[in-house]
Structure formats: C-alpha cells, structure tokens
Scaffold this motif. Structure first.
Motif, PDB file in Angstrom:
ATOM      1  N   ALA A 125       0.796  -1.233   0.000  1.00  0.00           N
ATOM      2  CA  ALA A 125       0.000   0.000   0.000  1.00  0.00           C
ATOM      3  C   ALA A 125       0.828   1.284   0.000  1.00  0.00           C
ATOM      4  O   ALA A 125       0.492   2.236  -0.730  1.00  0.00           O
ATOM      5  CB  ALA A 125      -0.969  -0.015   1.187  1.00  0.00           C
ATOM      6  N   PRO A 126       1.928   1.403   0.770  1.00  0.00           N
ATOM      7  CA  PRO A 126       2.685   2.655   0.756  1.00  0.00           C
ATOM      8  C   PRO A 126       3.312   3.001  -0.590  1.00  0.00           C
ATOM      9  O   PRO A 126       3.735   4.146  -0.797  1.00  0.00           O
ATOM     10  CB  PRO A 126       3.774   2.419   1.820  1.00  0.00           C
ATOM     11  CG  PRO A 126       3.238   1.334   2.698  1.00  0.00           C
ATOM     12  CD  PRO A 126       2.451   0.464   1.781  1.00  0.00           C
ATOM     13  N   SER A 127       3.381   2.027  -1.501  1.00  0.00           N
ATOM     14  CA  SER A 127       4.032   2.253  -2.797  1.00  0.00           C
ATOM     15  C   SER A 127       3.044   2.473  -3.938  1.00  0.00           C
ATOM     16  O   SER A 127       3.468   2.690  -5.078  1.00  0.00           O
ATOM     17  CB  SER A 127       4.936   1.053  -3.133  1.00  0.00           C
ATOM     18  OG  SER A 127       5.838   0.780  -2.088  1.00  0.00           O
ATOM     19  N   VAL A 128       1.745   2.409  -3.651  1.00  0.00           N
ATOM     20  CA  VAL A 128       0.724   2.545  -4.702  1.00  0.00           C
ATOM     21  C   VAL A 128       0.313   4.008  -4.836  1.00  0.00           C
ATOM     22  O   VAL A 128       0.088   4.697  -3.838  1.00  0.00           O
ATOM     23  CB  VAL A 128      -0.500   1.671  -4.373  1.00  0.00           C
ATOM     24  CG1 VAL A 128      -1.591   1.861  -5.416  1.00  0.00           C
ATOM     25  CG2 VAL A 128      -0.091   0.208  -4.304  1.00  0.00           C
ATOM     26  N   VAL A 129       0.226   4.480  -6.088  1.00  0.00           N
ATOM     27  CA  VAL A 129      -0.162   5.872  -6.349  1.00  0.00           C
ATOM     28  C   VAL A 129      -1.342   5.914  -7.305  1.00  0.00           C
ATOM     29  O   VAL A 129      -1.567   4.993  -8.092  1.00  0.00           O
ATOM     30  CB  VAL A 129       1.012   6.681  -6.940  1.00  0.00           C
ATOM     31  CG1 VAL A 129       2.201   6.709  -5.989  1.00  0.00           C
ATOM     32  CG2 VAL A 129       1.437   6.127  -8.288  1.00  0.00           C
ATOM     33  N   ARG A 130      -2.089   6.987  -7.192  1.00  0.00           N
ATOM     34  CA  ARG A 130      -3.192   7.258  -8.131  1.00  0.00           C
ATOM     35  C   ARG A 130      -2.642   8.130  -9.246  1.00  0.00           C
ATOM     36  O   ARG A 130      -1.940   9.108  -8.998  1.00  0.00           O
ATOM     37  CB  ARG A 130      -4.305   7.979  -7.379  1.00  0.00           C
ATOM     38  CG  ARG A 130      -5.554   8.306  -8.176  1.00  0.00           C
ATOM     39  CD  ARG A 130      -6.584   8.870  -7.210  1.00  0.00           C
ATOM     40  NE  ARG A 130      -7.834   9.219  -7.848  1.00  0.00           N
ATOM     41  CZ  ARG A 130      -8.162  10.449  -8.240  1.00  0.00           C
ATOM     42  NH1 ARG A 130      -7.297  11.446  -8.059  1.00  0.00           N
ATOM     43  NH2 ARG A 130      -9.335  10.694  -8.789  1.00  0.00           N
ATOM     44  N   VAL A 131      -2.941   7.759 -10.482  1.00  0.00           N
ATOM     45  CA  VAL A 131      -2.414   8.468 -11.649  1.00  0.00           C
ATOM     46  C   VAL A 131      -3.575   9.033 -12.451  1.00  0.00           C
ATOM     47  O   VAL A 131      -4.536   8.315 -12.760  1.00  0.00           O
ATOM     48  CB  VAL A 131      -1.581   7.525 -12.544  1.00  0.00           C
ATOM     49  CG1 VAL A 131      -1.055   8.282 -13.765  1.00  0.00           C
ATOM     50  CG2 VAL A 131      -0.427   6.922 -11.755  1.00  0.00           C
ATOM     51  N   VAL A 132      -3.495  10.311 -12.780  1.00  0.00           N
ATOM     52  CA  VAL A 132      -4.519  10.959 -13.598  1.00  0.00           C
ATOM     53  C   VAL A 132      -3.840  11.650 -14.767  1.00  0.00           C
ATOM     54  O   VAL A 132      -2.912  12.447 -14.583  1.00  0.00           O
ATOM     55  CB  VAL A 132      -5.332  11.989 -12.782  1.00  0.00           C
ATOM     56  CG1 VAL A 132      -6.334  12.698 -13.690  1.00  0.00           C
ATOM     57  CG2 VAL A 132      -6.059  11.309 -11.640  1.00  0.00           C
ATOM     58  N   GLY A 190     -10.412   4.231  -4.148  1.00  0.00           N
ATOM     59  CA  GLY A 190      -9.238   3.501  -3.714  1.00  0.00           C
ATOM     60  C   GLY A 190      -8.356   4.282  -2.771  1.00  0.00           C
ATOM     61  O   GLY A 190      -8.711   5.376  -2.344  1.00  0.00           O
ATOM     62  N   PRO A 191      -7.229   3.657  -2.432  1.00  0.00           N
ATOM     63  CA  PRO A 191      -6.788   2.379  -3.002  1.00  0.00           C
ATOM     64  C   PRO A 191      -7.662   1.213  -2.551  1.00  0.00           C
ATOM     65  O   PRO A 191      -8.064   1.144  -1.403  1.00  0.00           O
ATOM     66  CB  PRO A 191      -5.359   2.216  -2.474  1.00  0.00           C
ATOM     67  CG  PRO A 191      -5.325   3.024  -1.222  1.00  0.00           C
ATOM     68  CD  PRO A 191      -6.261   4.168  -1.433  1.00  0.00           C
ATOM     69  N   SER A 192      -7.950   0.334  -3.495  1.00  0.00           N
ATOM     70  CA  SER A 192      -8.776  -0.845  -3.242  1.00  0.00           C
ATOM     71  C   SER A 192      -7.953  -2.092  -3.550  1.00  0.00           C
ATOM     72  O   SER A 192      -7.065  -2.071  -4.405  1.00  0.00           O
ATOM     73  CB  SER A 192     -10.029  -0.832  -4.112  1.00  0.00           C
ATOM     74  OG  SER A 192     -10.811   0.315  -3.864  1.00  0.00           O
ATOM     75  N   THR A 193      -8.276  -3.164  -2.856  1.00  0.00           N
ATOM     76  CA  THR A 193      -7.574  -4.420  -3.112  1.00  0.00           C
ATOM     77  C   THR A 193      -8.571  -5.535  -3.367  1.00  0.00           C
ATOM     78  O   THR A 193      -9.684  -5.528  -2.829  1.00  0.00           O
ATOM     79  CB  THR A 193      -6.659  -4.792  -1.919  1.00  0.00           C
ATOM     80  OG1 THR A 193      -5.918  -5.968  -2.240  1.00  0.00           O
ATOM     81  CG2 THR A 193      -7.466  -5.048  -0.660  1.00  0.00           C
TER      82      THR A 193
END
Length: 314
Positions: free
Chosen positions: A109-116, A227-230
């Motif tokens: 989770a700490p490494s996941v980013v939202r990209v737009v 999210g973040p969703s898993t």
C-alpha cells in the motif's frame, strides 16, 4: 532441596593398592548411582572399556533425574500435542491473525499511487475540477513506485494522450509527473514525480520464474476512482495473449488472474502473498460492451516492466 551432583563418582582415582577402601553405605533416599570405583570385574571393565561403563552410568543418571523430577510433581499429567494445538486455537480465537491477503496489501500500500492523465495543462488547484472529472472517464489509473526517487510504473494507455500528469501518493501528497520512458509493446510507461513525500517507500519486485497457476495474488488500484482498493484471487494462467478492443496491438506473455480489476486498476501492481510485485495490471477481458470485470484480467510480468524502467533483469 539440594540435588545430587549430575556426574558419576566413578571418575575419581582408584584407591591405593594397599587395600580396598571400605564402601560407604548409600543413603536411603539417594538414587541408585555408583558410589565408588567399581571393584573386581567392573574395575577391570572400566580400565579396558570405559565407553560402555560411561554409557551405563549416564543411563542410570538420566533415569534417576527423571524419577526425581516426577517425584517433585506427583500426579501431573504429561502435556501432549493435542494440548498444545488446543492452546494455539484458543489464542487465535481471542486475537486472530490478519489474512495473508491483508498482510500483502499492508506491504504494498505505501508504494501505490493514483495516476490521472489530464487533457490540458490547466491548474486543477485553481478550481478547474472538470478537467479531472473528464480524466476519470478515460485516463484515470494506478501506478506503483519502484524506486524511491519517485520512479513510477503505470500503463501507457493511462497517460498516452495526457497534456499533464498528476499523481497522488499513499499519504495524500500530490505532485505533477513527467513520462520519462515507455514500452508500447507492453503498454508500459515510466513516470517521474516532481515532488516526493518524506516517507516514500518503493515496492519490492519479484521474478515470475517460479509463479504457477493457482498461486494467490492481490490486485491493488483505484477502480473507477475508488481507492486504493484491493482484491484477492489466483493466477489463472501464464504466457497469455490479449488484443485490445481497438485492435491497436496484441500483448503477449501476460499473467492471467482472477482478482477483480476494473477501469482505474490499469497500471496497478499484481502482488504475491509476500507483498512483492510480479506484474502490472494492464487489461481485462469482457466480450460485451460493458467495461467491467467478469473474471479474466491480465498483467504484464514485472521483468518486462523493469526493463521499461531501464532496470536489469532478475
């Protein structure tokens, strides 16, 4: 209560030759342990073959010690493996351990980013919320930090036509980002964030050489912007091919999985139960016009993704 010495007196020197030393009577409560040097045949045996006599003495000492311990606790029941199993079950019922999927999510989770990918370069912070709303309809995705200098992997189709790219890190920090690399044949893009949070963590990548159908995986991302969703599932197959609906290109050597993925998951990590990234989610298969998940998702193996970022193979 004093305990008897845990060694044999037979190791003391033998008595002088002038005559055998008188035997000392053993106390009634003392365990049966040799009290003096063995006379006659036992003495000759001890001199010729000390090994067997030491073994016998050790066995006697062990037996005496066991009897002493049992005598201290009369009537105590011996603990069995069933007792241990029951105690473990009772402990887990009071404080259940997190599932393997939950631990994998906590790791990544700490490494996941939202990209737009924004269609123009207007400043969203100035109040132009329509730009992001449009982006959410066609170029919202996910990325994963692979180097703590702000290097992010995502899908090329998420940012290909964007005039401006924005990323939001796990702790809420937002930044512009630039595309610094691409691998169109695998639908991969490499981004570099302009500013970084202080506690940025890079994901750990793992080779897919030992990945097998049936292995458990989780997909982490921002489906439909939530999210973040898993989601949790298994590897369904390896070395699959997928041709996009537009027919622009055919992707090959893909990982097929059944963890739920939807628009917005694109570019997110596919993660094993140890929290290591084995793929980048890139597509879902749905023969109907609805762009929703029906149980077949595809991810680019991390070896290809690492190569896109200029990183050496595993």
């Amino acid at each position: 209560m004093r305990k008897a010495p845990l060694y044999s007196r037979s190791s003391r020197p033998a008595a002088p030759a002038a005559g055998p030393a008188p035997a000392t009577p053993a106390a009634p409560q003392t365990p049966a342990v040799p009290a003096a040097a063995p006379p006659g045949r036992l003495r000759r045996l001890a001199l010729r073959r000390p090994g067997p006599l030491w073994a016998l003495t050790g066995a006697l000492l062990a037996t005496a010690l066991m009897l002493g311990v049992l005598g201290l606790r009369p009537g105590q029941r011996v603990i069995t493996q069933d007792d241990i199993d029951a105690a473990v079950r009772a402990s887990l019922e009071k404080e259940p351990l997190p599932s393997a999927a939950a631990k994998a999510y906590e790791t990544i989770a700490p490494s996941v980013v939202r990209v737009v990918g924004l269609p123009d370069d207007k400043d969203e912070s100035a109040g132009d919320s329509d730009a992001e709303q449009q982006a959410m309809e066609r170029s919202l995705g996910t990325g994963v930090v692979i180097v703590d200098n702000g290097t992010i992997l995502t899908n090329l189709h998420v940012v290909a036509n964007a005039k401006r790219i924005k990323v939001r890190f796990a702790n809420g920090h937002e930044s512009d980002a630039q595309m610094v690399g691409a691998q169109p044949e695998n639908d991969l893009a490499v981004l570099r964030a302009s500013s970084l949070p202080d506690d940025l963590e890079a994901a750990t990548m793992r080779s897919t050489s030992d990945l097998r159908p049936g292995d458990h995986v989780v997909a982490v991302g921002h489906p439909f912007g939530i999210g973040p969703s898993t989601s949790y599932g298994v590897v369904s197959g390896l070395k699959r091919e997928f041709r996009s609906e537009q027919g622009e290109r055919t992707l090959s050597n893909l990982i097929q999985f059944d963890a739920a993925a939807n628009p917005g998951n694109s570019g997110g990590p596919l993660v094993t139960m140890d929290g290591h990234v084995v793929g980048i989610v890139t597509a879902i298969l749905n023969p109907s016009e609805q762009r929703t998940f029906i149980g077949i998702g595809f991810a680019v193996p991390i070896e290809n993704a690492a190569a896109a970022a200029g990183m050496p193979p595993f």
